[in-house]
Design a protein around this motif. Structure first.
Motif, PDB file in Angstrom:
ATOM      1  N   THR A 463       0.841  -1.201   0.000  1.00 13.69           N
ATOM      2  CA  THR A 463       0.000   0.000   0.000  1.00 13.69           C
ATOM      3  C   THR A 463       0.875   1.249   0.000  1.00 13.69           C
ATOM      4  OG1 THR A 463      -0.122   0.223   2.411  1.00 13.69           O
ATOM      5  CG2 THR A 463      -1.697  -1.277   1.369  1.00 13.69           C
ATOM      6  N   ASP A 465       0.734   5.627  -1.906  1.00 13.57           N
ATOM      7  CA  ASP A 465       0.795   6.430  -3.130  1.00 13.57           C
ATOM      8  C   ASP A 465       2.207   6.533  -3.683  1.00 13.57           C
ATOM      9  OD1 ASP A 465      -1.911   6.966  -3.209  1.00 13.57           O
ATOM     10  OD2 ASP A 465      -1.745   8.805  -2.023  1.00 13.57           O
ATOM     11  N   GLU A 466       3.192   6.385  -2.812  1.00 17.06           N
ATOM     12  CA  GLU A 466       4.581   6.606  -3.228  1.00 17.06           C
ATOM     13  C   GLU A 466       5.158   5.438  -4.024  1.00 17.06           C
ATOM     14  OE1 GLU A 466       4.896   4.542   0.815  1.00 17.06           O
ATOM     15  OE2 GLU A 466       3.499   5.821  -0.306  1.00 17.06           O
ATOM     16  N   GLN A 478       8.510   9.330  -5.348  1.00 19.27           N
ATOM     17  CA  GLN A 478       8.067   7.950  -5.507  1.00 19.27           C
ATOM     18  C   GLN A 478       9.247   6.982  -5.360  1.00 19.27           C
ATOM     19  OE1 GLN A 478       5.922   8.135  -9.351  1.00 19.27           O
ATOM     20  NE2 GLN A 478       4.044   7.794  -8.163  1.00 19.27           N
ATOM     21  N   ARG A 503      -0.371  -3.933  -5.710  1.00 18.66           N
ATOM     22  CA  ARG A 503      -0.202  -2.771  -4.826  1.00 18.66           C
ATOM     23  C   ARG A 503      -1.427  -1.868  -4.968  1.00 18.66           C
ATOM     24  NH1 ARG A 503       1.318   1.494  -7.945  1.00 18.66           N
ATOM     25  NH2 ARG A 503       1.936   0.937 -10.067  1.00 18.66           N
ATOM     26  N   SER A 505      -2.961   2.161  -4.009  1.00 19.56           N
ATOM     27  CA  SER A 505      -2.663   3.526  -3.565  1.00 19.56           C
ATOM     28  C   SER A 505      -3.390   3.807  -2.259  1.00 19.56           C
ATOM     29  CB  SER A 505      -3.086   4.530  -4.639  1.00 19.56           C
ATOM     30  OG  SER A 505      -4.494   4.434  -4.849  1.00 19.56           O
ATOM     31  N   ASP A 506      -3.125   4.976  -1.699  1.00 16.51           N
ATOM     32  CA  ASP A 506      -3.748   5.357  -0.426  1.00 16.51           C
ATOM     33  C   ASP A 506      -5.192   5.790  -0.667  1.00 16.51           C
ATOM     34  OD1 ASP A 506      -1.579   4.819   1.267  1.00 16.51           O
ATOM     35  OD2 ASP A 506      -0.602   6.681   0.674  1.00 16.51           O
ATOM     36  N   ASP A 507      -5.980   4.822  -1.081  1.00 13.31           N
ATOM     37  CA  ASP A 507      -7.399   5.048  -1.347  1.00 13.31           C
ATOM     38  C   ASP A 507      -8.159   3.957  -0.599  1.00 13.31           C
ATOM     39  OD1 ASP A 507      -9.971   4.351  -2.804  1.00 13.31           O
ATOM     40  OD2 ASP A 507      -9.437   6.185  -3.877  1.00 13.31           O
ATOM     41  N   GLU A 536      -3.010   8.395   6.835  1.00 14.16           N
ATOM     42  CA  GLU A 536      -2.974   7.563   5.639  1.00 14.16           C
ATOM     43  C   GLU A 536      -2.762   6.080   5.952  1.00 14.16           C
ATOM     44  OE1 GLU A 536      -3.766   8.662   2.725  1.00 14.16           O
ATOM     45  OE2 GLU A 536      -3.966  10.715   3.449  1.00 14.16           O
TER      46      GLU A 536
END
Length: 681
Positions: A463, A465-466, A478, A503, A505-507, A536
């Motif tokens: 997990t 966003d980066e 990133q 993977r 993202s932070d969603d 997050e």
């Protein structure tokens, strides 16, 4: 209950490998009966049936040989699928006297009808027989090798084998004609199970004593003891219990009483929602307490399946493996040489030779008189009258005699039956991950199938966003996803099945969908990142929403935060996002927990003390794991303890574990080194 034999008359003295029978009548156990040949046995059985019928009693007669052959054989021989027509056929073609019979010749004739290479194999006579090979060489079988029941009864033998250890082929051929004559002699009063409805006063039933019995007590003849024990066991069943065991459908091949036709695949109980809940008031959890907590609250979550021996390498045993046969199965010779009755006194010895020889798989069927010797080859079963073997290099052979020098102890150059593993002993324990050596052992003790755990499937989710995939273009801020390939490889190396669910993202919605996907494909989920309590940290948040979240703050370095919980009933280990911390937490916490949930049991990594090649001061309060390797007998540690230094994981070959208290380590002081191999990686 009757233990049958396909051999010749065994003489007046009770002995093993003969026909034995035992009766329990109205709750009273009678002494086992020794029946020296099939003519005597048939007369005894006929008298028994008449006695019970005249007394108005019902008679349950069990015989320890197959009542049928694998599917297709009856039709090929008789033109019908009726197994009792095959009984009639064998009665017409078998020739039997107390001293000789034609079973091997008949097997050869049958083989010639199918091209000469099967279905029967193993010639136990000294003369060659057209169509019947001495070995299973160039063997082809137009029928299945085993009946369905024999694929379920671990350790049972195929009815195509005519001679050698475990052979039942001769028993079948020589037994069916006797039973066929008896059922015709008492027509309308005998039913053969499971081919005919059970409503007659007499039932013929196929049994197999080795299904439930191991080795006999010292001094007892195994065959006599087994028929006694089976008779007692079955006589104590209620009518309802016995009928339940006899409820099978096996129209052509027959069945072994006591072997369940349907083996339910029973799922283990699920983990509780509070399985990871720490006691109230716990803030920082010491490593040992956390490990103890996991060990006490988790249990196997994989179901069980039955597989053939050739399919179970690397799988985990779901139950103890009990030897169905001793290894060695009978006393045998350890060398090529000459066998006789020992001991032998000091001085020159000269013995006349008996005609013939004993070889592995080709036993000598006669008796070796005292004072005479027989040629024996390595692995051959010791013939009757032989308990000692002299090495052929120590012997002169001339004019039908051997000469050698004594003394020689009784039992020299022989192996005892069961000296490795005895029938009825535990060969392998539940929870063992099976190795190639284990497969050799199980095969040797008569195991054809075992109950094993289904492989533990472990899903891995990264997990953040980066994160970007290796090979993609990494933008500002990133990084490439290092955790997922590392964790997937760890899971596979440990011996479980990795499931890559990618993977996220932070969603939170996307992560929820991905966890749903992982729960549908795997038994356990490992996530990396988002396991703390920040804005997050979506793994923690979603587990908290699901009502099965525990946030563990472990007193260790590196890798303090662990999020543990259940998602749709599937356990989730939320690992730190830092690769060094993720790997350490996986090895220290997830590895033994996964072993427990897989059915392997809790596995503590084995470390050892070595002198330190470094100096370090450590404050009390946390346990520390340093990336380390051993060189020249001393533990070196990576030059930086920074948890972002991934190269240290690759440089290292294990971890140095430093206890919770304060420590000042100087070069030469002992430290505890745990190699990666101790974790199975």
């Amino acid at each position: 209950m009757v233990d049958w034999s396909g051999g010749n008359d065994t003489g007046p003295t009770p002995r093993k490998d003969a026909i034995w029978a035992c009766i329990v009548r109205e709750g009273c156990l009678l002494e086992p009966e020794y029946l020296r040949n099939r003519l005597v046995a048939e007369q005894w059985l006929e008298a028994l049936i008449r006695t019970e019928l005249d007394a108005g009693r019902r008679l349950f007669l069990g015989f320890d040989f197959p009542f049928g052959y694998p599917a297709g054989f009856a039709r090929a021989m008789t033109g019908a699928d009726d197994p009792l027509a095959l009984w009639d056929w064998f009665e017409r073609h078998i020739e039997d006297t107390p001293k000789a019979n034609n079973r091997f010749d008949l097997a050869g004739q049958i083989n010639l009808n199918f091209g000469g290479n099967g279905p029967f194999w193993m010639n136990g006579l000294r003369r060659d027989i057209d169509g019947l090979p001495r070995r299973k060489t160039d063997y082809t079988n137009p029928f299945p090798d085993r009946r369905v029941v024999e694929t379920l009864a671990k350790g049972s033998f195929t009815c195509w084998q005519m001679a050698g250890a475990g052979a039942v082929g001769g028993q079948v051929m020589m037994g069916l004609p006797v039973l066929n004559r008896l059922r015709h002699r008492f027509a309308g009063q005998v039913a053969v199970w499971p081919f005919q409805p059970q409503g007659t006063p007499v039932a013929f039933v196929e049994i197999w004593p080795s299904l439930t019995l191991g080795a006999p007590p010292a001094g007892r003849i195994k065959d006599a003891w087994q028929v006694e024990q089976v008779t007692l066991t079955l006589s104590r069943l209620s009518e309802q219990e016995l009928k339940a065991q006899m409820k099978v459908s096996a129209a052509e091949e027959g069945w072994i009483l006591g072997v369940a036709q349907d083996k339910p695949n029973i799922a283990p109980p699920p983990l509780r929602n509070d399985c990871f809940a720490l006691p109230a008031g716990v803030e920082w959890t010491p490593v040992d307490e956390a490990l103890t907590f996991l060990r006490d609250r988790l249990h196997p979550i994989t179901s069980v399946e039955t597989l053939a021996l050739t399919k179970v390498s690397g799988r985990i045993l779901a139950e103890d493996v009990i030897a169905q046969r001793s290894n060695p199965p009978q006393p045998n010779t350890a060398v090529d040489g000459f066998g006789f009755a020992g001991p032998v006194p000091v001085g020159t010895q000269v013995m006349p030779l008996v005609d013939g020889r004993a070889a592995a798989g080709i036993p000598f069927e006669g008796h070796v008189p005292e004072g005479r010797a027989l040629r024996v080859l390595t692995g051959a079963a010791l013939p009757d009258g032989v308990d000692t073997v002299i090495l052929e290099e120590d012997v002169t052979v001339k004019d039908g005699h051997i000469a050698f020098h004594g003394p020689l102890k009784k039992g020299t150059n022989t192996r005892r039956a069961g000296e490795d593993v005895a029938a009825g002993d535990m060969a392998l324990p539940v929870g063992r991950r099976l190795t190639p050596a284990d497969l050799a052992l199980m095969s040797a003790v008569g195991i054809a199938e075992v109950n094993v755990r289904k492989p533990l499937r472990v899903a891995v989710v990264s997990t953040g966003d980066e994160l970007v995939e290796p090979g993609d273009i990494a933008g500002p801020g990133q990084i490439f996803d290092a955790n997922r390939p590392m964790l997937l490889s760890l899971i596979e190396r440990i011996g479980f099945v990795p499931v890559d669910v990618g993977r996220v993202s932070d969603d939170r919605d996307a992560l929820r969908d991905r966890l749903d996907q992982a729960a549908g494909q795997a038994d356990v989920i490992l996530t990396s990142g988002g396991a703390s309590a920040g804005d997050e940290d979506h793994v923690s948040a979603l587990l908290r929403e699901a009502g099965a979240m525990q946030h563990w703050r472990i007193a260790l370095k590196p890798g303090r935060p662990l999020a543990l919980g259940l998602w749709s009933g599937v356990p989730v280990f939320g690992l730190p996002g830092n690769p060094v911390a993720a790997m350490v937490c996986t090895l220290i916490f997830a590895r033994p927990a996964l072993g427990l949930m897989s059915g392997e049991g809790w596995v503590d990594p084995q470390g050892f003390e070595v002198p330190a090649a470094f100096e370090k001061r450590k404050k009390p309060g946390r346990r520390e794991y340093l990336r380390a390797r051993v060189r020249n007998g001393r533990a070196e540690v990576f030059h930086s303890e920074g948890s972002g230094r991934i190269s240290g994981l690759s440089w290292a070959e294990g971890l140095v574990e430093i206890e919770d208290g304060a420590r000042h380590i100087k070069p030469g002081d002992p430290v505890h080194f745990i190699p990666y191999g101790s974790f199975g990686v």
